[in-house]
Enzyme design. Sequence first.
Site, short mmCIF file in Angstrom:
data_model
loop_
_atom_site.label_atom_id
_atom_site.label_comp_id
_atom_site.label_asym_id
_atom_site.label_seq_id
_atom_site.Cartn_x
_atom_site.Cartn_y
_atom_site.Cartn_z
N PRO A 90 -3.40 6.08 5.37
CA PRO A 90 -3.64 7.34 6.11
C PRO A 90 -3.12 7.33 7.54
O PRO A 90 -2.98 8.40 8.14
CB PRO A 90 -5.17 7.47 6.10
N GLU A 117 -10.77 -2.86 1.72
CA GLU A 117 -10.81 -2.22 3.04
C GLU A 117 -9.44 -2.12 3.67
O GLU A 117 -9.24 -1.40 4.66
CB GLU A 117 -11.75 -3.00 3.98
N ARG A 155 11.53 13.80 -10.24
CA ARG A 155 11.89 15.18 -10.59
C ARG A 155 13.11 15.68 -9.83
O ARG A 155 13.65 16.73 -10.16
CB ARG A 155 10.69 16.11 -10.43
N ASP A 170 13.84 23.41 -5.63
CA ASP A 170 14.32 23.95 -4.37
C ASP A 170 13.18 24.34 -3.44
O ASP A 170 13.38 24.45 -2.24
CB ASP A 170 15.19 25.18 -4.62
C1 9WO Z 1 -7.20 2.92 5.22
C2 9WO Z 1 -7.46 3.49 6.43
C3 9WO Z 1 -8.43 4.38 6.90
C4 9WO Z 1 -8.40 4.79 8.23
C5 9WO Z 1 -7.42 4.31 9.08
C6 9WO Z 1 -6.44 3.43 8.59
C7 9WO Z 1 -6.50 3.03 7.30
N1 9WO Z 1 -5.66 2.19 6.62
C8 9WO Z 1 -6.09 2.14 5.38
C9 9WO Z 1 -5.41 1.36 4.37
O1 9WO Z 1 -4.32 0.88 4.55
N2 9WO Z 1 -6.07 1.22 3.25
C10 9WO Z 1 -5.56 0.51 2.11
C11 9WO Z 1 -4.93 1.51 1.17
C12 9WO Z 1 -6.69 -0.14 1.40
C13 9WO Z 1 -7.76 0.87 1.01
C14 9WO Z 1 -7.15 1.99 0.23
N3 9WO Z 1 -5.92 2.46 0.79
C15 9WO Z 1 -5.70 3.77 1.01
C16 9WO Z 1 -4.50 4.41 1.16
N4 9WO Z 1 -6.65 4.67 1.11
N5 9WO Z 1 -6.11 5.86 1.34
C17 9WO Z 1 -4.79 5.74 1.37
C18 9WO Z 1 -3.92 6.84 1.58
C19 9WO Z 1 -2.56 6.66 1.54
C20 9WO Z 1 -1.73 7.76 1.75
N6 9WO Z 1 -2.23 8.97 1.98
C21 9WO Z 1 -3.55 9.16 2.01
C22 9WO Z 1 -4.42 8.10 1.81
#
Ligand code: 9WO
Length: 253
Positions: A90, A117, A155, A170
């Site tokens: 995120p 985490e 896609r 598009d």
């Molecule tokens: C989670 C997180 C939360 C707040 C700020 C920074 C952060 N980094 C992560 C992270 O890298 N988490 C890992 C991947 C492990 C836990 C689950 N992960 C994850 C990726 N949760 N949510 C995402 C994600 C990726 C892309 N777009 C939205 C959410």
Amino acid sequence: MRFDVLTLFPELFAPFLQAGVTRRAYESGQVQVQLWNPRDFAEGNYRRVDDRPFGGGPGMVMMAEPLARALATVRAARGDDGAPVLLFSPIGERLDHAGVERWGAGPGAILVCGRYEGIDQRFIDRFVDVQLSLGDFVLSGGEIPAMALLDAVARLQPGVLGDEGSHQADSFNPALDGLLDCPHYTRPEVWDGVAAPAELLSGHHAQIERWRRDQRLALTAARRPELLDAARSAGRLSRADEALLAKLGKKHL
Ligand code: 9WO
């Protein structure tokens, strides 16, 4: 191109890779996908991939070493082609159509899916080139974002979507159009007392196309005015388009 995915849950990808029109892209090898489980690169009888966070706190953290070993194997398997290492998080930069085109070009990429985490920051600092986010929300792992990128890339491949779909591709493509898609309707003509738009039932091609264009313009003006401004600046709005928008503007005043 080729994508290598590092994930503790490779089994999540099998049904996804076998479903829908994008299946063709994976089966033909247009988009090659190889899955790697960091657990297979972990040591000891327990093959640990996670440990407690330094400094305390809830949950577990993915250890750098199993990921680093998996990545070294992937890089060797790719012939050290310099493919970028992408991590879904995120805090990453937002993935959009331009990003899909960027990462879906050239050699492809190595996708790292975090769990628990998070991942030991030393792995990220050493190996990750770009962090990508789908939006401001937290998931339980990076697998769904990885599948989202693969799907969006698949896609775009020639022949994956039919003629019908090439138009779909598009939408959101600023170079081609960049307006939001119009609403869709199918049988029956009246469902639960609600008729489909008469224009779509008229059989007049020009009228149908004008209705769809007007819907797209109105929707984009209401929901994503910045996309409309971009289309205008790029000279992608006709005089008929501007006339419709002027009419809409008056209606709202
Ligand atoms: C989670 C997180 C939360 C707040 C700020 C920074 C952060 N980094 C992560 C992270 O890298 N988490 C890992 C991947 C492990 C836990 C689950 N992960 C994850 C990726 N949760 N949510 C995402 C994600 C990726 C892309 N777009 C939205 C959410």
